[in-house]
Design a protein around this motif. Structure first.
Motif, mmCIF file in Angstrom:
data_model
loop_
_atom_site.group_PDB
_atom_site.id
_atom_site.type_symbol
_atom_site.label_atom_id
_atom_site.label_comp_id
_atom_site.label_asym_id
_atom_site.label_seq_id
_atom_site.Cartn_x
_atom_site.Cartn_y
_atom_site.Cartn_z
ATOM 1 N N GLY A 44 0.828 -1.191 0.000
ATOM 2 C CA GLY A 44 0.000 0.000 0.000
ATOM 3 C C GLY A 44 0.866 1.245 0.000
ATOM 4 N N LEU A 45 0.227 2.377 -0.182
ATOM 5 C CA LEU A 45 0.923 3.663 -0.133
ATOM 6 C C LEU A 45 0.708 4.298 1.226
ATOM 7 C CD1 LEU A 45 2.458 5.936 -1.823
ATOM 8 C CD2 LEU A 45 0.198 7.014 -1.995
ATOM 9 N N GLY A 46 1.790 4.570 1.953
ATOM 10 C CA GLY A 46 1.697 5.328 3.194
ATOM 11 C C GLY A 46 1.520 6.801 2.874
ATOM 12 N N THR A 47 0.715 7.516 3.675
ATOM 13 C CA THR A 47 0.435 8.931 3.367
ATOM 14 C C THR A 47 0.827 9.878 4.494
ATOM 15 O OG1 THR A 47 -1.850 8.702 4.172
ATOM 16 C CG2 THR A 47 -1.460 8.334 1.800
ATOM 17 N N TYR A 48 1.614 9.384 5.468
ATOM 18 C CA TYR A 48 2.034 10.275 6.555
ATOM 19 C C TYR A 48 2.846 11.445 5.989
ATOM 20 C CZ TYR A 48 4.790 12.290 10.273
ATOM 21 O OH TYR A 48 5.387 13.202 11.109
ATOM 22 N N SER A 49 2.571 12.639 6.500
ATOM 23 C CA SER A 49 3.395 13.801 6.129
ATOM 24 C C SER A 49 3.288 14.845 7.228
ATOM 25 C CB SER A 49 2.930 14.402 4.800
ATOM 26 O OG SER A 49 1.608 14.892 4.912
ATOM 27 N N GLU A 50 4.244 15.748 7.238
ATOM 28 C CA GLU A 50 4.193 16.870 8.167
ATOM 29 C C GLU A 50 3.230 17.902 7.586
ATOM 30 O OE1 GLU A 50 5.420 17.349 11.067
ATOM 31 O OE2 GLU A 50 6.707 15.583 11.231
ATOM 32 N N PRO A 51 2.084 18.142 8.235
ATOM 33 C CA PRO A 51 1.076 19.037 7.661
ATOM 34 C C PRO A 51 1.601 20.438 7.329
ATOM 35 C CG PRO A 51 0.212 17.893 9.583
ATOM 36 C CD PRO A 51 1.677 17.593 9.528
ATOM 37 N N ILE B 122 -4.411 2.135 0.367
ATOM 38 C CA ILE B 122 -3.934 3.442 0.829
ATOM 39 C C ILE B 122 -4.034 3.462 2.341
ATOM 40 C CG2 ILE B 122 -4.168 5.947 0.623
ATOM 41 C CD1 ILE B 122 -3.691 4.561 -2.094
ATOM 42 N N ASP B 123 -2.912 3.767 2.997
ATOM 43 C CA ASP B 123 -2.872 3.822 4.453
ATOM 44 C C ASP B 123 -2.865 5.280 4.898
ATOM 45 O OD1 ASP B 123 -2.194 2.266 7.117
ATOM 46 O OD2 ASP B 123 -0.921 4.048 7.064
ATOM 47 N N GLY B 124 -3.857 5.655 5.695
ATOM 48 C CA GLY B 124 -3.950 7.043 6.140
ATOM 49 C C GLY B 124 -4.301 7.140 7.607
ATOM 50 N N ALA B 125 -4.576 8.352 8.059
ATOM 51 C CA ALA B 125 -4.975 8.562 9.452
ATOM 52 C C ALA B 125 -5.521 9.975 9.598
ATOM 53 C CB ALA B 125 -3.794 8.365 10.408
ATOM 54 N N GLY C 221 4.845 -12.849 3.914
ATOM 55 C CA GLY C 221 3.432 -12.604 4.218
ATOM 56 C C GLY C 221 3.150 -11.341 4.987
ATOM 57 N N VAL C 222 4.137 -10.434 5.049
ATOM 58 C CA VAL C 222 3.969 -9.168 5.760
ATOM 59 C C VAL C 222 3.570 -8.081 4.764
ATOM 60 C CG1 VAL C 222 5.171 -7.370 7.079
ATOM 61 C CG2 VAL C 222 5.597 -9.788 7.588
ATOM 62 N N VAL C 223 2.475 -7.385 5.061
ATOM 63 C CA VAL C 223 2.008 -6.285 4.214
ATOM 64 C C VAL C 223 2.943 -5.087 4.406
ATOM 65 C CG1 VAL C 223 0.106 -4.655 3.824
ATOM 66 C CG2 VAL C 223 -0.388 -7.057 4.334
ATOM 67 N N VAL C 224 3.271 -4.386 3.323
ATOM 68 C CA VAL C 224 4.158 -3.211 3.409
ATOM 69 C C VAL C 224 3.420 -1.955 2.948
ATOM 70 C CG1 VAL C 224 6.340 -4.453 3.186
ATOM 71 C CG2 VAL C 224 5.125 -3.780 1.116
ATOM 72 N N ILE C 225 3.672 -0.842 3.635
ATOM 73 C CA ILE C 225 3.025 0.423 3.263
ATOM 74 C C ILE C 225 4.074 1.528 3.162
ATOM 75 C CG2 ILE C 225 0.648 -0.029 3.998
ATOM 76 C CD1 ILE C 225 1.396 1.181 6.746
ATOM 77 N N PRO C 226 5.018 1.415 2.199
ATOM 78 C CA PRO C 226 6.045 2.452 2.073
ATOM 79 C C PRO C 226 5.427 3.805 1.760
ATOM 80 C CG PRO C 226 5.986 1.076 0.105
ATOM 81 C CD PRO C 226 5.096 0.419 1.112
ATOM 82 N N LYS C 227 5.876 4.818 2.483
ATOM 83 C CA LYS C 227 5.391 6.171 2.220
ATOM 84 C C LYS C 227 6.325 6.855 1.228
ATOM 85 C CE LYS C 227 5.593 10.747 2.809
ATOM 86 N NZ LYS C 227 6.693 11.729 2.851
ATOM 87 N N SER C 228 5.765 7.438 0.188
ATOM 88 C CA SER C 228 6.556 8.263 -0.712
ATOM 89 C C SER C 228 5.642 9.234 -1.432
ATOM 90 C CB SER C 228 7.300 7.408 -1.747
ATOM 91 O OG SER C 228 8.088 8.245 -2.574
#
Length: 313
Positions: free
Chosen positions: A22-29, A52-55, A267-274
């Motif tokens: 998935g795509l990680g979406t963490y960022s400094e607002p 898509i991984d968000g929060a 078997g581990v899901v990855v969510i690299p943020k870029s």
């Protein structure tokens, strides 16, 4: 199981499935330009990402939702093709705050449901709208929590159709057992999102989760940035590792691709943020090669059992 760019979902214990990348979406607002996240999500969907991984605390869920809705309107994907993971933050663990928090996420996304909703950390902060509550001396304001009561409120959200699957994040095996052993448990956690990469392979936790049909989702799967305010910079950068670079040359792959392949192969899901278009595309090209058993063991042997992300709270 044969995974490919087109078919890379793995089963969850509740009958649903999760894309293994998935795509990680963490960022400094404050420092991230407006629309950066939306553009990245659109590029990811066009590339083939469906997860898509968000929060809520990333403060960009509105951009994620906008990008997803645009791609649906274009006919590129259907809503059911997309897997969105949202997170319940530590100021909302009181049962009466759980559904309103999820409804805020849905309002930001302008979607009817999320595919996975997880407890972000297994500890509570003082309830309220201040995301990082501290006292006048800068100390965290903690709050007594009952994770089982929080979980029951999440189960009610699933029953209401607001979320398809329920999970957790940053839970150790004891905290997982608290939920798994809860009297009257209706839905068990399908996933546990934790830091996981060749320098922090999480062997014991992985074994425990596999035993209980809980999928590990790896955040910071490439290591992370070198921001000393929240990163343990005493650990060497993962992507500079000599052995991983040797493997990259052998397979004609970037070190990031080597590292991501290692996790998905077990078997581990990855969510690299870029938010870099080329890296988003590169990170997805991990289905056209695989490691030998010996190479997997050699990568596992790199484990230093040290985190990059310091949970100092």
């Amino acid at each position: 199981m044969h995974l490919s760019t087109v078919n890379h979902r793995i089963p969850l214990s509740d009958g649903n499935s999760i894309p293994i990348i998935g795509l990680g979406t963490y960022s400094e607002p404050i420092s991230t330009p407006k629309a950066t996240c939306a553009t990245s999500v659109k590029i990811a969907i066009d590339t083939g990402y469906r997860h898509i991984d968000g929060a809520y605390i990333y403060q960009n869920e509105h951009e994620v939702g906008e990008a997803i809705r645009e791609k649906i309107a274009q006919g590129k994907v259907r809503r059911e093709d997309i897997f969105y993971c949202g997170k319940l933050w530590a100021t909302h663990l009181d049962p009466e705050r759980v559904r309103p928090a999820l409804e805020k996420t849905l309002k930001n996304l302008q979607l009817d449901y999320v595919d996975l909703y997880i407890i972000e950390i297994p500890m509570a902060f003082k309830p309220g709208d201040d995301v990082y509550p501290r006292d006048e001396n800068g100390k965290w304001l903690y709050h007594k929590s009952d994770l089982c009561a929080t979980w029951e409120a999440l189960e009610a959200c699933k029953d209401a159709g607001l979320v398809k699957s329920l999970g957790v994040s940053n839970f150790n095996h004891r905290q997982l057992e608290l939920i798994l052993d809860k009297p009257g448990l209706k839905y068990k956690p399908v996933s546990n999102q934790v830091e996981c990469h060749p320098y922090f392979t999480q062997p014991k936790l992985l074994k425990f989760c596999q035993k209980h049909d809980i999928v590990i989702v790896a955040y910071s799967p490439l290591g992370t940035c070198r921001d000393p305010s929240w990163v343990n910079v005493s650990v060497p950068p993962l992507l500079k590792d000599p052995f991983l670079n040797t493997l990259g040359k052998k397979y004609n792959k970037t070190v990031a691709q080597i590292v991501l392949r290692f996790n998905i192969q077990r078997g581990v899901v990855v969510i690299p943020k870029s938010f870099n278009p080329e890296r988003i595309k590169e990170n997805f090209q991990i289905f056209d090669f695989s490691f030998t058993e010996e190479e997997m063991k050699d990568i596992e042997a790199l484990n230093k059992n040290i985190r990059y992300v310091e949970l100092l709270m």
